[in-house]
Design an enzyme around this catalytic site. Structure first.
Site, mmCIF file in Angstrom:
data_model
loop_
_atom_site.group_PDB
_atom_site.id
_atom_site.type_symbol
_atom_site.label_atom_id
_atom_site.label_comp_id
_atom_site.label_asym_id
_atom_site.label_seq_id
_atom_site.Cartn_x
_atom_site.Cartn_y
_atom_site.Cartn_z
ATOM 1 N N ASP A 115 36.868 40.887 36.175
ATOM 2 C CA ASP A 115 36.674 39.494 35.760
ATOM 3 C C ASP A 115 37.361 39.263 34.415
ATOM 4 O OD1 ASP A 115 34.994 39.243 37.919
ATOM 5 O OD2 ASP A 115 33.197 38.801 36.753
ATOM 6 N N ARG A 144 43.548 37.196 40.539
ATOM 7 C CA ARG A 144 42.652 36.111 40.963
ATOM 8 C C ARG A 144 42.778 34.992 39.931
ATOM 9 N NH1 ARG A 144 37.125 37.307 39.120
ATOM 10 N NH2 ARG A 144 36.758 38.664 40.885
#
Ligand code: FDA
Length: 277
Positions: A102, A152
């Site tokens: 993340d 991402r």
């Protein structure tokens, strides 16, 4: 909270992942938590994720895992944090899975990308998140592209100052389109593995059209959404042949995590209230 988490424990997340798999939808599992303050806590988080990969492997689930580096002790010991990431990447590879990293607040971007590059040098099953609200992200993407990276792309969830992040949503969305285009151009040549992490269905429609124009096959990219948000669209997209994954959170820290998210970014209040109502 069941609207956003299938349950507090890993078992519930795995059961939900199995149900999605039956509908042709993959998953990404993440244990809620961040900013641990001791090496022991970080090691415990690593061990729980190692176990999660085992259970993904045992059940042959099409599930990835996503981690926050501060949950793996980034603020405590960077070298140990990198070791944890490498251990998880190796475990993921052994279970046919992928490890996502993340992206947290902007102060962590340099170190996150540094650890990502080091992990990429040893493993090809590691991906990282980039945020389109950051002014620096176009340059970061350009510097990562030689790695043929798994990226991402999200809009960004933290409260950042205007010199760091675009204050206007219009600019965040515009930057997303530009970055997505760059990723699709690379994906069309097999030189990037983009994931579009967004619930913005107009944006997704534009990305799909652009992918066709650029000759990027539907399998060259994925769309990821959060569990409980835009569920009908997730299924509809999967039915049209787009590779869809749902990010499933689990863990007992959901209340503190949720409250921090609300405090950080006013837009997130709407995010939550709309769904609670
Ligand atoms: P946006 O906020 O513009 O929403 C677009 C539309 O989607 C809205 O108009 C609404 O219709 C719908 N929508 C969005 N949220 C909704 C909700 N809660 N309920 C109902 N409808 C909703 N951030 C980060 O900083 N670091 C990270 O590592 C990640 N990782 C990540 C992974 C994945 C898989 C996703 C989907 C998101 C993240 N994010 C993230 C969060 C991301 O940065 C962003 O805050 C949210 O995805 C919301 O932005 P959207 O792109 O959905 O667009």
């Amino acid at each position: 909270m069941r609207r956003f988490l299938p349950g507090e424990d890993l078992g519930a997340a795995l059961d939900a992942a199995a149900a999605f798999a039956r509908d042709g939808i993959g998953t990404v599992l993440t244990e809620l938590g961040e900013q641990v303050t001791s090496a022991a806590e970080a090691a415990a988080v690593r061990d729980r994720y190692l176990g999660a990969f085992d259970r993904i492997g045992e059940r042959a689930l099409p599930a990835h895992v996503s981690v926050k580096l501060t949950h793996l002790g980034l603020d405590v010991d960077r070298a140990a944090c990198l070791d944890h990431v490498l251990a998880l990447a190796a475990q993921a590879a052994g279970r046919g899975s992928l490890l996502w990293i993340d992206m947290e607040e902007s102060r962590y971007v340099d170190v996150t990308l540094d650890l990502f590059r080091r992990a990429c040098a040893l493993h090809d099953n590691v991906g990282v998140c980039l945020q389109s609200y950051l002014r620096r992200t176009a340059a970061d993407l350009a510097s990562l592209l030689p790695l043929a990276p798994a990226i991402r792309l999200v809009k960004g969830a933290y409260n950042e100052p205007p010199d760091v992040a675009f204050p206007k949503k219009r600019d965040v969305d515009g930057c997303y389109v530009m970055l997505a285009d760059r990723l699709l151009q690379e994906a069309a040549r097999g030189r990037a593995r983009p994931v579009f992490g967004t619930h913005d269905v107009r944006l997704i429609a534009g990305i799909r059209e652009r992918a066709v124009t650029l000759g990027a096959a539907p399998g060259a990219y994925e769309v990821h959404m959060l569990y409980g948000i835009r569920t009908a669209e997730q299924r509809a997209l999967a039915r049209t042949g787009v590779r869809v994954r749902v990010l499933i959170s689990y863990g007992s820290h959901w209340f503190a995590w949720y409250m921090r998210r609300l405090a950080e970014r006013p837009a997130n209040v709407w995010f939550v209230l709309r769904n609670l109502v």
